[in-house]
Design an enzyme around this catalytic site. Structure first.
Site, PDB file in Angstrom:
ATOM      1  N   SER A 283       6.720  -4.267   4.343  1.00 52.91           N
ATOM      2  CA  SER A 283       5.416  -4.182   3.688  1.00 52.91           C
ATOM      3  C   SER A 283       5.441  -4.236   2.162  1.00 52.91           C
ATOM      4  CB  SER A 283       4.691  -2.905   4.127  1.00 52.91           C
ATOM      5  OG  SER A 283       5.392  -1.766   3.711  1.00 52.91           O
TER       6      SER A 283
ATOM      7  N   LYS B  81      -1.443   4.685   2.681  1.00 53.85           N
ATOM      8  CA  LYS B  81      -0.927   4.164   1.414  1.00 53.85           C
ATOM      9  C   LYS B  81      -1.971   4.269   0.304  1.00 53.85           C
ATOM     10  CE  LYS B  81       2.576   1.204   3.440  1.00 53.85           C
ATOM     11  NZ  LYS B  81       3.185  -0.130   3.538  1.00 53.85           N
TER      12      LYS B  81
END
Length: 339
Positions: A234, A279
């Site tokens: 990611s 996140k």
């Protein structure tokens, strides 16, 4: 007597409570991780310095016990996943970790490839061998090879791709023995393994490993990316932006704290990831002003839309920016005001 009974029951209760901490449930818990500046992680030799920061964002994950499961049930930004949604069939936790580290390595390769080509610099690759991701139980390689081993010779032969490796193995008949030369923890070893028909495909033989190409990128000026034990794909987008920023004249950060997430393909396409809400929480806590989120071409349930929702829920002033490609991210940052 009562005092002894009380002490005894207290000790038993304490043992039960402590034991519950170490009793694993068939679930995994994810929660907000960290947002970390990439400058200490990525170094391009003689690279340009930026005034702001590109930031890597992470999610923390661990197997659930009774307490962490109960806590996650009550927490808005913690998620519970059945073990079957995290581990592949027959995959061990060790093999899962190896797979995540390989995905990180692949993300670094793609990010370097994209950044250097976009900066107008040549990119070459060096093939190192076969990277073992997992070993199938009840197959010849089980107990002899491990996830993370790098095979670079078979019967003394080297290959230029995993396809060549598999083609060579397929030429053998059931029961024939091959000698594999591999690297494990910086030590070179040899092991002899017989090929065996696959249960699902009796006409096809193999040793029972899942594998990928192990290669490294060759660029000038050289780049070093130190990620330690961080796994997963990611960070690809943010890696590519940091590398590109060090290679080129203009500072894309313009003094801002820029977090984000998303995979990066060799053509510059930005792909979706898991845990974007967590996140967002991590980036906000770290003081990010801008967050780049995979747009998924405007899909209704895109990472970008989930990020917007999470940002609204925590009341952050961080600007959430949708991106589908590396070029879109660069264009947005070039147009953003200087801080």
């Amino acid at each position: 007597m009562r005092k002894k009974l009380f002490i005894g029951s207290t000790i038993v209760a304490a043992i039960v409570l402590i034991g519950a901490m170490f009793y694993s449930l068939p679930f995994y818990i994810t929660k907000p991780g960290m947002a970390k500046a990439l400058k200490p992680i990525i170094t391009v030799k003689n690279g340009k310095k930026d005034k702001g920061n590109f930031m890597l964002t992470t999610v923390r994950m661990g197997q659930a016990n009774i307490y962490s499961y109960a806590e996650a049930k009550m927490s808005k930004f913690e998620e519970i996943y059945p073990e079957s949604e995290i581990l592949n069939p027959t995959e061990t936790e060790e093999e899962y970790n190896v797979r995540q580290l390989y995905l990180m390595k692949d993300a670094k390769l793609n990010a370097t490839d994209v950044a250097y080509r976009k900066a107008g610099l040549p990119v070459k690759f060096k093939y190192n061998g076969i990277y073992v991701l997992s070993v199938l139980p009840n197959m010849p390689a089980y107990g002899k090879l491990k996830a993370g081993d790098r095979i670079f010779k078979v019967d003394g032969n080297t290959f230029s791709s995993s396809n060549e490796f598999m083609d060579y193995v397929r030429t053998k008949k059931a029961g024939e023995e091959l000698t594999f030369t591999y690297l494990r923890k910086k030590q070179t070893k040899d092991v002899k393994i017989q090929v065996k028909p696959f249960k699902q495909e009796p006409k096809r033989v193999g040793i029972g490993i899942s594998l990928v190409d192990d290669k490294e990128v060759i660029v000038s000026p050289p780049v070093k990316i130190v990620t330690d034990e961080i796994g997963g794909p990611s960070a690809g987008l943010m890696f590519s932006l940091e590398i590109y920023n060090q290679l080129t004249k203009d500072d894309l950060t313009k003094g801002h704290q820029i977090a984000g997430t998303g995979t990066i393909d060799v053509d510059g396409t930005v792909g979706p990831i898991g845990g974007i809400e967590q996140k967002i929480v991590a980036a906000d806590k770290a003081g990010a002003e801008i967050f780049l989120a995979p747009n998924e071409h405007g899909a209704k349930k895109s990472n970008y839309r989930d990020a917007l929702k999470a940002a609204h829920e925590i009341g952050t002033k961080m600007k959430i920016v949708p991106v589908d490609t590396f070029d879109e991210a660069v264009t947005y940052l070039k147009k953003s005001p200087q801080k």
